[in-house]
Design an enzyme around this catalytic site. Sequence first.
Site, PDB file in Angstrom:
ATOM      1  N   HIS A 151      -3.280 -10.661   1.707  1.00  0.00           N
ATOM      2  CA  HIS A 151      -3.607  -9.476   0.896  1.00  0.00           C
ATOM      3  C   HIS A 151      -5.132  -9.410   0.745  1.00  0.00           C
ATOM      4  O   HIS A 151      -5.723 -10.156  -0.031  1.00  0.00           O
ATOM      5  CB  HIS A 151      -2.934  -9.576  -0.474  1.00  0.00           C
ATOM      6  CG  HIS A 151      -2.918  -8.285  -1.229  1.00  0.00           C
ATOM      7  ND1 HIS A 151      -3.672  -7.188  -0.874  1.00  0.00           N
ATOM      8  CD2 HIS A 151      -2.213  -7.907  -2.336  1.00  0.00           C
ATOM      9  CE1 HIS A 151      -3.438  -6.204  -1.726  1.00  0.00           C
ATOM     10  NE2 HIS A 151      -2.551  -6.609  -2.619  1.00  0.00           N
ATOM     11  N   HIS A 184      -6.994  -3.422  -1.950  1.00  0.00           N
ATOM     12  CA  HIS A 184      -6.746  -2.957  -3.325  1.00  0.00           C
ATOM     13  C   HIS A 184      -7.649  -3.553  -4.406  1.00  0.00           C
ATOM     14  O   HIS A 184      -7.294  -3.570  -5.578  1.00  0.00           O
ATOM     15  CB  HIS A 184      -5.289  -3.199  -3.718  1.00  0.00           C
ATOM     16  CG  HIS A 184      -4.303  -2.554  -2.788  1.00  0.00           C
ATOM     17  ND1 HIS A 184      -2.959  -2.796  -2.823  1.00  0.00           N
ATOM     18  CD2 HIS A 184      -4.468  -1.645  -1.793  1.00  0.00           C
ATOM     19  CE1 HIS A 184      -2.330  -2.090  -1.896  1.00  0.00           C
ATOM     20  NE2 HIS A 184      -3.242  -1.377  -1.240  1.00  0.00           N
ATOM     21  N   TYR A 221      -8.609  -6.780  -4.847  1.00  0.00           N
ATOM     22  CA  TYR A 221      -8.359  -8.168  -5.264  1.00  0.00           C
ATOM     23  C   TYR A 221      -9.382  -9.096  -4.596  1.00  0.00           C
ATOM     24  O   TYR A 221     -10.329  -8.622  -3.963  1.00  0.00           O
ATOM     25  CB  TYR A 221      -6.917  -8.562  -4.942  1.00  0.00           C
ATOM     26  CG  TYR A 221      -5.938  -7.742  -5.754  1.00  0.00           C
ATOM     27  CD1 TYR A 221      -5.886  -7.876  -7.151  1.00  0.00           C
ATOM     28  CD2 TYR A 221      -5.101  -6.808  -5.156  1.00  0.00           C
ATOM     29  CE1 TYR A 221      -5.019  -7.110  -7.913  1.00  0.00           C
ATOM     30  CE2 TYR A 221      -4.230  -6.035  -5.921  1.00  0.00           C
ATOM     31  CZ  TYR A 221      -4.190  -6.192  -7.293  1.00  0.00           C
ATOM     32  OH  TYR A 221      -3.346  -5.431  -8.050  1.00  0.00           O
TER      33      TYR A 221
HETATM   34  C1  FMN Z   1       5.594  -1.620  -8.208  1.00  0.00           C
HETATM   35  C2  FMN Z   1       4.574  -1.738  -7.092  1.00  0.00           C
HETATM   36  C3  FMN Z   1       4.050  -2.995  -6.825  1.00  0.00           C
HETATM   37  C4  FMN Z   1       3.135  -3.159  -5.766  1.00  0.00           C
HETATM   38  N1  FMN Z   1       2.676  -4.414  -5.439  1.00  0.00           N
HETATM   39  C5  FMN Z   1       1.927  -4.606  -4.340  1.00  0.00           C
HETATM   40  C6  FMN Z   1       1.618  -5.915  -3.859  1.00  0.00           C
HETATM   41  O1  FMN Z   1       2.022  -6.951  -4.419  1.00  0.00           O
HETATM   42  N2  FMN Z   1       0.865  -6.005  -2.748  1.00  0.00           N
HETATM   43  C7  FMN Z   1       0.416  -4.902  -2.072  1.00  0.00           C
HETATM   44  O2  FMN Z   1      -0.278  -5.054  -1.066  1.00  0.00           O
HETATM   45  N3  FMN Z   1       0.708  -3.668  -2.492  1.00  0.00           N
HETATM   46  C8  FMN Z   1       1.470  -3.483  -3.583  1.00  0.00           C
HETATM   47  N4  FMN Z   1       1.831  -2.205  -3.973  1.00  0.00           N
HETATM   48  C9  FMN Z   1       1.383  -1.056  -3.179  1.00  0.00           C
HETATM   49  C10 FMN Z   1       2.425  -0.619  -2.168  1.00  0.00           C
HETATM   50  O3  FMN Z   1       2.749  -1.676  -1.274  1.00  0.00           O
HETATM   51  C11 FMN Z   1       1.881   0.541  -1.299  1.00  0.00           C
HETATM   52  O4  FMN Z   1       0.585   0.242  -0.940  1.00  0.00           O
HETATM   53  C12 FMN Z   1       1.872   1.823  -1.992  1.00  0.00           C
HETATM   54  O5  FMN Z   1       3.213   2.119  -2.356  1.00  0.00           O
HETATM   55  C13 FMN Z   1       1.297   2.974  -1.111  1.00  0.00           C
HETATM   56  O6  FMN Z   1       1.482   2.800   0.262  1.00  0.00           O
HETATM   57  P1  FMN Z   1       0.201   2.756   1.256  1.00  0.00           P
HETATM   58  O7  FMN Z   1      -0.745   1.794   0.637  1.00  0.00           O
HETATM   59  O8  FMN Z   1       0.675   2.293   2.587  1.00  0.00           O
HETATM   60  O9  FMN Z   1      -0.327   4.148   1.311  1.00  0.00           O
HETATM   61  C14 FMN Z   1       2.717  -2.029  -5.023  1.00  0.00           C
HETATM   62  C15 FMN Z   1       3.247  -0.759  -5.332  1.00  0.00           C
HETATM   63  C16 FMN Z   1       4.158  -0.620  -6.338  1.00  0.00           C
HETATM   64  C17 FMN Z   1       4.719   0.750  -6.617  1.00  0.00           C
END
Ligand code: FMN
Length: 275
Positions: free
Chosen positions: A155, A158, A160
């Site tokens: 990861h 985002h 982090y």
């Molecule tokens: C409840 C929730 C928890 C999430 N936790 C993570 C996570 O642990 N790691 C991650 O990379 N993205 C996480 N995300 C982001 C999603 O994986 C994803 O990025 C997002 O739904 C949008 O998709 P995209 O980034 O491909 O556009 C989370 C999203 C939601 C709704």
Amino acid sequence: MSIQTLFSPFQYKNLILKNRFVMAPMTRAFSTDGIPGDVVTGYYERRAAGDVGLILTEGTVIERPASKNLKDIPNFYGDQALNGWKNILNAVHAKGGKIAPQIWHVGYTPMQWTPPAAFESPDTMTLADIENTIQAYADAAKSAKELGFDAFEIHAAHGYLIDQFFWEGMNHRSDEFGGKTIKERSRFAVEVVKAMRKAVGPDFVIIIRLSQWKQQDYTARLAPTPKVMEDWILPLVDAGIDIFHGSQRRYWEPEFEGSDLNFAGWLKRFLANRQ
Ligand SMILES: Cc1cc2nc3c(=O)[nH]c(=O)nc-3n(C[C@H](O)[C@H](O)[C@H](O)COP(=O)(O)O)c2cc1C
């Protein structure tokens, strides 16, 4: 493009998928004190039974004092947590699924829960902290392979820890882990990838998740131009990344002016040029 493509198998190195549906990593915080138990096993088992080609797990954290910001985020270290992951893996494989843990360190992201040790801040991580953190990533990689996972994802998106090094908005370091260019600020990520690659050997598939956007700033952009994006991506390929997972938020928006390609489209273009 035909939708049938999604139903066709995929192979890269030892990662063989029956279709191209990949479950996005989603933090659930169902692992009491970091130990994934039966609830978590059932959650992933049901997705495998639903025939998703590859499950990317929720972020699961490396062994560092402040690698998570909620107490029930699963650990990816220690016998108890790793046994929990082994049960999950077995349940997913028994349903014919494939699974890759998303290896995570949240970095400096204060939330409602305070970890037992002080947060590591990108301004104050010492070189020893950095070295120990890279080692903890490598240990997680080794565990993923030893447990029998099909791949792992780093990861690095985002906002982090790894992304905090990439991002000039948070990386104000004046040593070799900082700098004015994305290439300089990628040094931490490159060292992490190299250490993880070394821990698993050449055939194990390593995925990395990247994003322009940050939780701290949805409008942030690490790469304002394709050239800068290339400077960001190619050193990661050289360090040992197999698959890039572009997190886009708005996948329908072009990434740069003058082309319809979105972030994933540009990743694909740089990698195609590489082959
Ligand atoms: C409840 C929730 C928890 C999430 N936790 C993570 C996570 O642990 N790691 C991650 O990379 N993205 C996480 N995300 C982001 C999603 O994986 C994803 O990025 C997002 O739904 C949008 O998709 P995209 O980034 O491909 O556009 C989370 C999203 C939601 C709704």
